[in-house]
Design a protein around this motif. Structure first.
Motif, PDB file in Angstrom:
ATOM      1  N   THR A 501       0.826  -1.207   0.000  1.00  0.00           N
ATOM      2  CA  THR A 501       0.000   0.000   0.000  1.00  0.00           C
ATOM      3  C   THR A 501       0.858   1.253   0.000  1.00  0.00           C
ATOM      4  O   THR A 501       0.539   2.257  -0.652  1.00  0.00           O
ATOM      5  N   THR A 502       1.936   1.228   0.749  1.00  0.00           N
ATOM      6  CA  THR A 502       2.810   2.400   0.851  1.00  0.00           C
ATOM      7  C   THR A 502       3.825   2.475  -0.278  1.00  0.00           C
ATOM      8  O   THR A 502       4.609   3.419  -0.346  1.00  0.00           O
ATOM      9  N   GLY A 503       3.820   1.498  -1.186  1.00  0.00           N
ATOM     10  CA  GLY A 503       4.756   1.511  -2.300  1.00  0.00           C
ATOM     11  C   GLY A 503       6.158   1.096  -1.919  1.00  0.00           C
ATOM     12  O   GLY A 503       7.093   1.374  -2.673  1.00  0.00           O
ATOM     13  N   ASN A 504       6.320   0.424  -0.791  1.00  0.00           N
ATOM     14  CA  ASN A 504       7.646   0.003  -0.335  1.00  0.00           C
ATOM     15  C   ASN A 504       7.933  -1.449  -0.653  1.00  0.00           C
ATOM     16  O   ASN A 504       8.885  -2.025  -0.116  1.00  0.00           O
ATOM     17  N   LEU A 505       7.089  -2.069  -1.506  1.00  0.00           N
ATOM     18  CA  LEU A 505       7.282  -3.472  -1.836  1.00  0.00           C
ATOM     19  C   LEU A 505       8.407  -3.594  -2.851  1.00  0.00           C
ATOM     20  O   LEU A 505       8.423  -2.917  -3.880  1.00  0.00           O
ATOM     21  N   ASP A 506       9.360  -4.450  -2.556  1.00  0.00           N
ATOM     22  CA  ASP A 506      10.493  -4.666  -3.453  1.00  0.00           C
ATOM     23  C   ASP A 506      10.057  -5.531  -4.633  1.00  0.00           C
ATOM     24  O   ASP A 506       9.512  -6.630  -4.448  1.00  0.00           O
ATOM     25  N   ILE A 507      10.269  -5.043  -5.857  1.00  0.00           N
ATOM     26  CA  ILE A 507       9.883  -5.765  -7.065  1.00  0.00           C
ATOM     27  C   ILE A 507      11.144  -6.096  -7.857  1.00  0.00           C
ATOM     28  O   ILE A 507      11.949  -5.208  -8.164  1.00  0.00           O
ATOM     29  N   ARG A 508      11.290  -7.352  -8.181  1.00  0.00           N
ATOM     30  CA  ARG A 508      12.413  -7.813  -8.998  1.00  0.00           C
ATOM     31  C   ARG A 508      11.882  -8.082 -10.408  1.00  0.00           C
ATOM     32  O   ARG A 508      11.284  -9.126 -10.680  1.00  0.00           O
ATOM     33  N   TRP A 509      12.087  -7.098 -11.303  1.00  0.00           N
ATOM     34  CA  TRP A 509      11.504  -7.185 -12.637  1.00  0.00           C
ATOM     35  C   TRP A 509      12.260  -8.195 -13.491  1.00  0.00           C
ATOM     36  O   TRP A 509      13.496  -8.257 -13.481  1.00  0.00           O
ATOM     37  N   GLU A 510      11.493  -8.988 -14.241  1.00  0.00           N
ATOM     38  CA  GLU A 510      12.078  -9.971 -15.144  1.00  0.00           C
ATOM     39  C   GLU A 510      11.043 -10.322 -16.209  1.00  0.00           C
ATOM     40  O   GLU A 510       9.843 -10.121 -16.036  1.00  0.00           O
ATOM     41  N   THR A 511      11.529 -10.851 -17.328  1.00  0.00           N
ATOM     42  CA  THR A 511      10.641 -11.358 -18.375  1.00  0.00           C
ATOM     43  C   THR A 511      10.364 -12.827 -18.114  1.00  0.00           C
ATOM     44  O   THR A 511      11.297 -13.636 -18.034  1.00  0.00           O
ATOM     45  N   LEU A 512       9.110 -13.168 -17.947  1.00  0.00           N
ATOM     46  CA  LEU A 512       8.761 -14.541 -17.598  1.00  0.00           C
ATOM     47  C   LEU A 512       7.606 -15.024 -18.457  1.00  0.00           C
ATOM     48  O   LEU A 512       6.851 -14.241 -19.025  1.00  0.00           O
TER      49      LEU A 512
END
Length: 656
Positions: A501-512
Motif C-alpha cells: 500500500t505504501t509503495g515500499n514493496l520490493d519488485i524484482r523485474w524480469e521477463t517470464l
C-alpha cells in the motif's frame, strides 16, 4: 478511350434493370411482364366498373392474351367463345401463366404451380413485388387511386365486390399484325441484348487499346502520379468551378450521341473532354484523402481553429461574440442604407417619411443595445476565464484561495462557491492523507511489534511439544501451535499488504512465461487440489506468453487464488483456469461456484473481507487483498466479478 466512353454512353442510355432482365430465359420472369399484366388487370377492372370499351379494346388487341371479365356470373367481356372452361381450369393450350382476380385479391399460376404473390402481406413498392390489390397496406382503392380520382373508397369496393377476372399469357408470344405488349417484351429483350453486345464490343476494343497504351508506356504510372502531384496542389474550389462547364459541355455531347449525331468539332471536343475527365479521375483516385486538405475553405478553417484553440476560453468567447455583433452591424448598415433610400424616395409623403425616421431611430437603438450586450458578454467571458483558471488550479491540486471576482459580476457567486469547495477539498484531502498514513503506520508498527512475542510463543510451544505430557495437555499444545502459526501468517500478510500500500514493496523485474508460471503453481498445489474433491479445468496455450513482472510475487498471487478456490468453492464443483492472449495483453481468469451465498455490493479485495462474514475460522480475509496489491505492484490489473454464486477473478498483463 473514346470507344470505351461511347460504350458507357450506350449502356447508360438504357435502364440497367432492363439490361439485366434482357438476358432472362423466360420473359415472364421480368419486371416488364409484371407491368403489362398489372395494366391488363386494371383494364379488366375498368371494364367491370364502367363498361369502358376502350379498356376492352386494349385487352382485345393483344392476341397473346386470353381474358374473361365477370360481374358475378355475368360475362362482361372476353376474347374467348362465351365461357371458356379451359381458362378457368388453367388448361388453355400454349398458355402457361394465369391470373385470377376475385374478392379484392389476386392468385397467380405458372406452369401449373401457384405463386406466392404477397409474401409477408406488405407492399413496399419495390420492383420485385407484384403491384396488385390485396396487400395489407394496398387495398383496391389504393390500387386504382392514381387512375380513378374523386371516388369514395366504399364506392370502389362496392363496384368491384363481385368482379372476377381471368387473364392468361402465352408461354411463347407470337408476332401478329396487331401490336402485342407481351410480344413487345420479347422484342425489347432482343433489342437490348443487341445494344449490350454492340456496346460491350466497342468497350472491349477501347479497353484493349487502353491496356496496349499502358503496356507500351512503361512509365505511364509514374507520369500519372506526377500529374496527380501537380493537380493535388490546386485548390478544390478551383477544380469544382472548372468542372461545371466541363460537365455541361459533356452533357450536350452526350445528347448528340444519343441522337446519333455529332460533328467533327464535337468529336474533337469529346476527345478533349475525355482527356480532362481522365485528369480529374486520376486526381480523385490518387488525391482522394487530401482533396479537402488542399482547399481554400479547409485551409481557412484549419488556421482559424488552430489560432482559436490556442486562445484562452474567455478570448474565444469574446471573439465569437464580436463576430456575431459584427454580423448584426453589417445587417444594420444594409438596413440603414435601404431606409435612407426609402427616406429619399418618400420625402414628399410625410407619413412615409416619418415612418422611415422611426425605423432609423429604432435601428440605431438596436445597434446601441447590441453594443451594450457585447460589452456585457465580454465581461462575462473574462469572468468565465477566471473561473476556468480556478477550476484548472483545483484540478492540479492547488487549493490556495484564488482571486475573487467583482461582487457585481454574473459569476461572483459561482467563484465564491468554488473557493469554498476548494477549501473543503483541501481539508478533506489532508485529513484522508493523515488518516491513511496513521492507519498504515499503525498496521506496520503493530505487525512489527507482534513479531518478537509471536516468535517466542512459537518457540515455547515447540519446546512443550517435545516434552512428555499427558494426552490432554498434548492436544492443548497442538492447538496452541496451530493458532500461533495462523497468527504468524496473518501478521506476515498484514505486513506485506502494508508495504504494498505504501509503495515500499520490493519488485524484482524480469521477463517470464505466464503460462509456465501457472503450470508451476498448479503443480505445487497438486496435492491439496486432489484432496479437495474439486475438478480443475485448465486451458493454457502451448506457446510462450511473455510478460514483465516479479515471478515470486505473481507465484504468490496465483497461490492465493487457488487456495481461495479450494477453501470457498462448492464441494464437487468445477474450477476453470484459463489463459488467453491477444496482440497486446494476456488475461488469466479463475472461475468457481461459491459454496456459500455471495453477498452483493462487497469489495472482496478489501482487507479482512470474506465471503461469509459469520465464519470465524479459515482464512484471514487478506488473500485477495494481497493478490490485488502484488498484481498492481507488478503493473497488472486485478478485477473481481460476481454473478449470483459465480466468482470470477481476472488478471490482465501487457505482453512483451
Amino acid at each position: 478511350m473514346l470507344f470505351a466512353i461511347y460504350s458507357v454512353v450506350v449502356a447508360g442510355s438504357s435502364d440497367l434493370r432492363r439490361i439485366g432482365e434482357s438476358f432472362a430465359a423466360d420473359y415472364q420472369e421480368t419486371g416488364d411482364f409484371r407491368g403489362v399484366m398489372e395494366n391488363y388487370l386494371r383494364d379488366g377492372l375498368y371494364v367491370a366498373m364502367f363498361s369502358e370499351s376502350s379498356s376492352a379494346d386494349s385487352l382485345l388487341q393483344d392476341r397473346n392474351l386470353r381474358y374473361e371479365v365477370y360481374d358475378g356470373t355475368k360475362l362482361l367481356a372476353a376474347n374467348t367463345q362465351e365461357m371458356d372452361e379451359r381458362l378457368m381450369s388453367r388448361q388453355v393450350k400454349g398458355y402457361n401463366f394465369y391470373l385470377k382476380y376475385q374478392n379484392g385479391t389476386v392468385t397467380l399460376w405458372k406452369d401449373g404451380e401457384e405463386l406466392d404473390v404477397y409474401g409477408d402481406g406488405v407492399y413496399r413498392g419495390v420492383w420485385e413485388q407484384w403491384d396488385v390489390p390485396g396487400y395489407s397496406n394496398r387495398s383496391i382503392y389504393d390500387y386504382l387511386y392514381d387512375w380513378i380520382t374523386a371516388r369514395d373508397p366504399e364506392e370502389i369496393r362496392e363496384m368491384t365486390a363481385d368482379v372476377t377476372i381471368w387473364l392468361a399469357a402465352a408461354e411463347t408470344p407470337a408476332e401478329y399484325q396487331q401490336w402485342s405488349s407481351l410480344y413487345g417484351i420479347v422484342r425489347g429483350q432482343e433489342n437490348v441484348r443487341w445494344a449490350v453486345f454492340l456496346a460491350g464490343g466497342i468497350g472491349l476494343v477501347g479497353l484493349v487499346l487502353l491496356v496496349w497504351t499502358i503496356l507500351w508506356r512503361r512509365h505511364l504510372g509514374r507520369a500519372w502520379a506526377a500529374l496527380a502531384g501537380v493537380t493535388g496542389r490546386i485548390w478544390l474550389e478551383i477544380k469544382l468551378i472548372l468542372l461545371l462547364p466541363l460537365l455541361w459541355l459533356l452533357f450536350q455531347l452526350f445528347l448528340g450521341l444519343l441522337n446519333y449525331y455529332i460533328s467533327e468539332e464535337g468529336a474533337l471536343l469529346l476527345w478533349l473532354e475525355a482527356v480532362l475527365l481522365s485528369i480529374y479521375l486520376n486526381d480523385c483516385v490518387r488525391n482522394w484523402g487530401h482533396l479537402r486538405a488542399h482547399s481554400f475553405c479547409g485551409w481557412l478553417v484549419r488556421n482559424l481553429r488552430a489560432r482559436e484553440q490556442a486562445l484562452p476560453v474567455q478570448n474565444r468567447l469574446i471573439r465569437r461574440s464580436f463576430l456575431s455583433w459584427l454580423g448584426v452591424l453589417i445587417l444594420a448598415a444594409g438596413a440603414a442604407a435601404m431606409d435612407f433610400v426609402l427616406f429619399l424616395s418618400t420625402f414628399q409623403y410625410p407619413p412615409l417619411t416619418l415612418l422611415t425616421i422611426v425605423l432609423g431611430i429604432l435601428g440605431l437603438a438596436i445597434i446601441v443595445q447590441q453594443w451594450s450586450g457585447w460589452k456585457a458578454q465580454k465581461r462575462l467571458a473574462q469572468d468565465l476565464g477566471r473561473v476556468a483558471q480556478q477550476i484548472g488550479d483545483m484540478s492540479a491540486g492547488h487549493f490556495d484561495p484564488p482571486e475573487q471576482l467583482p461582487q457585481d459580476g454574473d459569476l461572483s457567486a459561482l467563484s465564491k462557491d468554488l473557493i469554498e469547495i476548494g477549501g473543503g477539498l483541501q481539508k478533506a484531502v489532508e485529513e484522508r492523507t493523515h488518516s491513511e498514513r496513521m492507519k498504515v503506520a499503525l498496521i506496520t508498527n503493530v505487525s512489527h511489534d507482534l513479531k518478537t512475542p509471536l516468535t517466542s510463543i512459537l518457540s515455547y510451544t515447540d519446546l512443550l511439544a517435545q516434552e512428555e505430557l499427558p494426552e490432554t495437555a498434548r492436544d492443548y499444545v497442538k492447538i496452541l501451535q496451530e493458532k500461533a502459526e495462523r497468527l504468524r501468517v496473518m501478521v506476515r500478510e498484514v505486513f506485506e499488504v502494508s508495504k504494498a500500500t505504501t509503495g515500499n514493496l520490493d519488485i524484482r523485474w524480469e521477463t517470464l512465461d505466464l503460462g509456465k508460471l501457472l503450470r508451476q503453481t498448479l503443480a505445487d498445489q497438486a496435492e491439496p487440489m486432489e484432496r479437495s474433491g474439486l475438478t480443475f479445468r485448465v486451458e493454457l496455450p502451448e506457446g510462450e506468453v511473455s510478460i514483465r513482472a516479479d515471478g515470486d510475487r505473481l507465484y504468490r498471487v496465483f497461490q492465493n487464488l487457488i487456495q481461495n478456490a479450494l477453501q470457498y468453492a462448492m464441494p464437487g464443483s468445477r474450477v476453470y483456469i484459463t489463459l488467453e492472449e491477444d496482440e497486446t495483453q494476456a488475461v488469466v481468469r479463475i472461475r468457481n461456484i461459491s459454496r456459500d451465498e455471495l453477498p452483493q455490493d462487497v469489495d472482496f479485495t478489501e482487507r479482512f473481507v470474506r465471503g461469509d462474514e459469520s465464519r470465524t475460522d479459515g482464512g484471514s480475509g487478506l488473500g485477495l487483498a494481497i493478490a490485488k496489491s502484488f498484481t498492481e505492484a507488478c503493473g497488472g490489473r486485478f478485477l473481481v466479478r460476481t454473478e449470483a454464486d459465480l466468482f470470477t477473478v481476472e488478471i490482465t498483463f501487457r505482453t512483451v
